[in-house]
Design a protein around this motif. Structure first.
Motif, mmCIF file in Angstrom:
data_model
loop_
_atom_site.group_PDB
_atom_site.id
_atom_site.type_symbol
_atom_site.label_atom_id
_atom_site.label_comp_id
_atom_site.label_asym_id
_atom_site.label_seq_id
_atom_site.Cartn_x
_atom_site.Cartn_y
_atom_site.Cartn_z
ATOM 1 N N VAL B 365 0.850 -1.185 0.000
ATOM 2 C CA VAL B 365 0.000 0.000 0.000
ATOM 3 C C VAL B 365 0.889 1.238 0.000
ATOM 4 O O VAL B 365 1.529 1.546 1.002
ATOM 5 C CB VAL B 365 -0.925 0.018 1.219
ATOM 6 C CG1 VAL B 365 -1.826 1.233 1.179
ATOM 7 C CG2 VAL B 365 -1.751 -1.246 1.262
ATOM 8 N N VAL B 366 0.951 1.906 -1.149
ATOM 9 C CA VAL B 366 1.774 3.108 -1.241
ATOM 10 C C VAL B 366 1.053 4.262 -0.555
ATOM 11 O O VAL B 366 1.604 4.968 0.275
ATOM 12 C CB VAL B 366 2.057 3.458 -2.714
ATOM 13 C CG1 VAL B 366 2.965 4.664 -2.803
ATOM 14 C CG2 VAL B 366 2.689 2.259 -3.408
ATOM 15 N N ASN B 367 -0.191 4.460 -0.891
ATOM 16 C CA ASN B 367 -1.063 5.413 -0.205
ATOM 17 C C ASN B 367 -2.499 4.983 -0.471
ATOM 18 O O ASN B 367 -2.720 4.038 -1.212
ATOM 19 C CB ASN B 367 -0.767 6.853 -0.645
ATOM 20 C CG ASN B 367 -1.057 7.057 -2.112
ATOM 21 O OD1 ASN B 367 -2.003 6.493 -2.647
ATOM 22 N ND2 ASN B 367 -0.238 7.856 -2.774
ATOM 23 N N PRO B 368 -3.462 5.670 0.171
ATOM 24 C CA PRO B 368 -4.840 5.170 0.037
ATOM 25 C C PRO B 368 -5.319 5.066 -1.404
ATOM 26 O O PRO B 368 -6.254 4.319 -1.697
ATOM 27 C CB PRO B 368 -5.666 6.197 0.809
ATOM 28 C CG PRO B 368 -4.720 6.752 1.791
ATOM 29 C CD PRO B 368 -3.375 6.775 1.110
ATOM 30 N N ALA B 369 -4.706 5.807 -2.328
ATOM 31 C CA ALA B 369 -5.193 5.769 -3.694
ATOM 32 C C ALA B 369 -4.407 4.786 -4.559
ATOM 33 O O ALA B 369 -4.762 4.544 -5.695
ATOM 34 C CB ALA B 369 -5.120 7.163 -4.325
ATOM 35 N N LEU B 370 -3.344 4.234 -4.049
ATOM 36 C CA LEU B 370 -2.487 3.390 -4.881
ATOM 37 C C LEU B 370 -1.929 2.243 -4.066
ATOM 38 O O LEU B 370 -1.198 2.459 -3.103
ATOM 39 C CB LEU B 370 -1.326 4.219 -5.441
ATOM 40 C CG LEU B 370 -0.348 3.482 -6.348
ATOM 41 C CD1 LEU B 370 -1.008 3.125 -7.651
ATOM 42 C CD2 LEU B 370 0.888 4.313 -6.603
ATOM 43 N N SER B 371 -2.336 1.012 -4.436
ATOM 44 C CA SER B 371 -1.698 -0.137 -3.808
ATOM 45 C C SER B 371 -1.339 -1.122 -4.895
ATOM 46 O O SER B 371 -2.100 -1.338 -5.834
ATOM 47 C CB SER B 371 -2.613 -0.772 -2.770
ATOM 48 O OG SER B 371 -3.812 -1.133 -3.369
#
Lengths: 355, 527
Positions: B365-371
């Motif tokens: 999980v890089v950030n809530p918009a990108l995993s």
């Protein structure tokens, strides 16, 4: 180019005899007589004859022009679809949904009207035009691009395979308007005659036999003509033929297109006998199988592919009934053996003995 | 013995804790509200394992006292009677009529107090992960009653991750319901964050708030977040494309050797991939307790299995067909049918289950918009690794030099003392072995069955032809561009149409550049 006048004539006589005697033995002989042929087998033989015509069309471009097409299944299926559309239109309001204007699958998809290419398909002349035009046009456009840019050999084989694969994926889509996954089926009659009746089935068998004989004669005329000799020159030495001054691309294009039309007609005759046409008919495997019929029978002669198609398909019917597990083993072994040990096919064996 | 004793003592302690509800019965049923609240607080502060259940039952109005024995029970209504279980340990009791029960009553204020208590129970867990999950499950759902205890907990929180999450939870609350000062802090906290709950909260705020400045600030943050999210969507599409491209490259790279370098149209390539996938399956069957390491063992095993089959094919069939490309195509196709049917007959016509090792499941999980899913990341890394090794073997080793020499000019290579027949067999074995390795990777992505090979063969050929026969770099570039192209087209064309469009594109491309993206140059080409 060796000629085999004896085998040539023998095969022709055998084909004519087959076309005449099979209906007689089905319709004119009592069911308990030893020579009686069941209707199921008549239809089966009819399908074999269609396959033989398809093999002939592949041989015309592979054996005489050196183009190994792995996409003839697409032309066969296109012809079949055109015929299938006509047959679906003949169902009228006897379908599951009883809609006289729309085929069942369109009613099922909630379509309000048939797409434009269904226009007029209920008339046989229109359907016949489509049977010739659909595969012909595709082959013409495809060939026009491919031959003009001199795509050759293996590359050409692979893009013909890509073509039939793409077409198969497209026909699998419901949006195409060809019945998607299920294809076209549930046919009732042709020209007002019921497809279930013995007479119609025999008539279709005879039509297949006549089509094969006609195709054979036309192909023979072609390969013995000047154009046929040029084609063989292209097969053996393309660059040299071009430098001598022949327009190689035009020869290739017309041969390829004619061959596709032949395949389309075979498909059109096949569909009423098989009772169904669906996208799996365009699967790349099917097209390669045709090539094996030709290779096994012997390419570069016109009777070779016919004998190959009949032999392999008979073997297939026998195997799938007797040892269904082993059919693919047998087919695989056929591929390997025919390429390794029979470079000229079964017919090559006869030739070697004769020589 | 010791173990049994310690287990007994644990259950003893637990049951003692569970008797708490019984000892508090008089307070819970008393008329005085402060007394009842105190009892509730005592329950919440205790270490009784069933306390969450009691509090929930109290909210739902399912907690009663049995008049006859004074036992506290959980009751559910069934028609005219109530079926009972003891609150203390959950043992079932006989059903009774309503008359036999005394209800533990609560009012609305107590109900909302109970709710916030239940929410914060998990927040006090000793397990960091459990606390973290509890905070995340509460995002955007807490009201003002519940948020105050969380503020308190936040100041005591030691784990940085949970601290941050609590900050987020409080900020989302404060954005809409906090004081002006809290709201300003919250704005500062959420700026740059992409969590859906934050964005929803900002959206509501921009629509409902009366304060123009607040609305402007919310709209600004929203716009910023939206544009960053769009950017991350592009990255995600690119990632999907690269991972699909890696799959194509992995599948095709063995073919780039057998077809590209040697010129053998190997239609059995797909089945060699399938053999690699089945090898993975059998290795996993052999070591069911060490699935995590099975793949590492499967890679060399698959190389050996597919490689030996490849050498066998070369020695028995292909050797006789050099220079007759179209015949090779047919013969190898026959072999592919034989291999397929062999698997069907001797193993099973059904698909077999290959297990994903634990280090390939889950996502980064890089950030809530990108995993990014781990198995795709592993495939990308694996593809690059295989590519690098092959490039090294073909360009930097003696064997690679001999391979290229034989491919370019067999007669001359033989004159120089290279044993061309041996090199042919080895090269074909290498290409087949790499196909086997590809099978290991592909077994992690889809079904493993007799038809596995067929689904990759056409794609593989197209990648190699598109890239340019004989060029490893071409295969890499072609595979990646087809993968990315496919994923770019997919959103508006659909998966099937995207594939059709790409096939048509390739057919047209071959017309324009018959020898692919990276054509071979030199005299050897004209053969």
């Amino acid at each position: 180019m060796p000629t085999y006048p004896l085998i040539d004539r023998l095969l022709l006589i055998a084909l004519v005899l087959l076309t005449i005697t099979v209906p007689i033995l089905n319709l004119g002989v009592n069911a308990d007589h030893a020579l009686y042929i069941e209707t199921y087998n008549v239809t089966l033989l009819g399908k074999y004859l269609c396959f033989a015509l398809l093999a002939l069309s592949v041989d015309l471009v592979w054996g005489y022009l050196g183009i190994l097409s792995l996409g003839h299944g697409a032309f066969f299926a296109l012809g079949g679809y055109a015929m299938g559309m006509y047959l679906v239109r003949q169902i009228g309001d006897r379908g599951v949904y009883g809609n006289p204007d729309l085929p069942d699958f369109m009613v099922f998809l909630n379509w309000q009207e048939a797409p434009w290419f269904w226009t007029g398909m209920e008339h046989f002349p229109v359907a016949l035009t489509a049977i010739v035009l659909a595969p012909g046009l595709l082959a013409f456009v495809f060939g026009w691009f491919a031959f003009r840019s001199r795509v050759n050999g293996v590359y050409l084989s692979i893009i013909t395979q890509a073509m039939t694969f793409a077409l198969m994926l497209a026909f699998f889509r419901n949006e195409m308007g060809f019945g998607g996954n299920n294809g076209l089926t549930d046919f009732k009659d042709i020209w007002g005659f019921s497809l279930q009746s013995n007479e119609t089935r025999n008539a279709l068998f005879v039509a297949s036999g006549v089509a094969l004989l006609l195709g054979y004669f036309i192909c023979q005329k072609i390969v013995r003509s000047r154009a046929g000799l040029v084609a063989q020159a292209i097969r053996d030495a393309e660059s040299r033929t071009r430098f001598i001054g022949f327009n190689v691309e035009n020869y290739k294009l017309w041969f390829f297109t004619f061959s596709a039309i032949l395949a389309g007609i075979a498909g059109a005759l096949y569909v009423p006998q098989a009772g169904i046409i669906n996208p799996s008919q365009m699967a790349p495997l099917g097209s390669i199988e045709v090539v094996v019929w030709v290779a096994l029978g012997g390419r570069g002669s016109l009777y070779g592919p016919i004998i190959g198609a009949l032999l392999v398909n008979y073997a297939k019917s026998w195997f799938t009934a007797a040892f269904p597990e082993y059919w693919l083993f047998a087919l695989g072994a056929l591929f390997v053996i025919s390429t390794l040990y029979l470079p000229n096919g079964v017919m090559g064996l006869f030739n070697r003995k004769a020589a | 013995m010791v173990l049994v004793l310690s287990l007994l003592s644990v259950t003893a302690v637990a049951s003692e804790d569970n008797e708490l509800i019984q000892t508090l019965a008089p307070e819970l049923l008393s008329k005085s509200k402060p007394k009842r609240l105190m009892a509730i607080d005592e329950i919440a502060a205790s270490s009784a394992p069933r306390k969450a259940l009691w509090l929930q039952a109290m909210i739902d109005g399912d907690l009663y006292q049995l008049k006859k024995t004074d036992e506290i029970v959980l009751a559910t209504r069934q028609g005219n009677t109530y079926s009972l279980t003891k609150a203390s340990d959950g043992t079932g009791l006989d059903s009774v009529k309503k008359r036999a029960l005394r209800k533990i009553k609560i009012d609305n204020a107590m109900r909302s107090y109970l709710r916030s208590l239940i929410g914060t129970l998990a927040l006090q867990s000793d397990d960091t992960e459990e606390r973290f999950q509890a905070v995340y499950s509460l995002l955007g759902k807490v009201d003002s009653d519940a948020v105050e205890p969380i503020r308190k907990l936040k100041s005591q929180e030691k784990s940085e991750r949970v601290h941050e999450a609590m900050g987020l939870l409080i900020s989302i609350h404060d954005l809409e319901n906090g004081t002006a000062e809290q709201q300003a802090d919250a704005f500062e906290f959420v700026s740059g964050r992409l969590d859906n709950d934050v964005l929803n909260s900002l959206r509501r705020l921009s629509e409902t708030s009366a304060d123009k400045q607040v609305v402007a600030q919310a709209v600004m943050l929203l716009d910023e977040a939206e544009s960053r999210k769009r950017w991350y969507t592009y990255i995600e599409t690119l990632f999907f494309g690269v991972s699909l491209g890696s799959v194509l490259v992995v599948a095709a790279i063995g073919l780039a050797i057998t077809f590209g370098v040697m010129g053998v149209i190997n239609m059995a390539h797909g089945e060699l991939i399938m053999l690699g996938a089945y090898t993975t399956y059998f290795i996993q069957q052999l070591m069911p307790s060490a699935i995590d390491y099975s793949l590492i063992l499967a890679v060399p095993a698959a190389f050996i299995v597919s490689g030996s089959v490849g050498v066998l094919i070369e020695r028995t069939v292909i050797r006789h067909l050099y220079g007759r490309k179209l015949e090779t195509l047919l013969a190898t196709f026959g072999i592919s049918l034989l291999l397929q049917q062999a698997v069907r007959t001797f193993i099973s016509p059904q698909n077999v289950a290959v297990i994903n090792p634990s280090w390939m499941t889950g996502s980064w999980v890089v950030n809530p918009a990108l995993s990014l899913t781990l198995n795709r990341l592993v495939i990308i890394a694996f593809c690059l690794f295989v590519f690098a090794v092959l490039l090294f073997v073909l360009t930097r080793t003696r064997f690679g030099l001999q391979t290229r020499a034989v491919a370019q000019n067999r007669q001359m290579a033989r004159a120089m003392g290279i044993r061309s027949a041996r090199v042919d067999a080895m090269t074909f074995g290498l290409g087949s072995g790499v196909a086997g390795i590809a099978g290991v990777a592909l077994s992690q992505l889809g079904n493993v069955g007799p038809n596995l090979g067929q689904s990759y063969i056409i794609d593989s050929f197209i990648v190699v032809v598109f890239g340019g026969v004989g060029s490893l770099w071409g295969t890499l570039v072609a595979g990646m561009s087809l993968g990315i192209g496919n994923k770019l087209l997919e959103p508006w064309a659909g998966a099937v149409l995207a594939k059709i469009l790409l096939l048509v594109f390739i057919i047209l491309f071959i017309q324009k550049r018959p020898s692919g993206l990276f054509p071979q140059r030199g005299r050897a080409v004209e053969s």
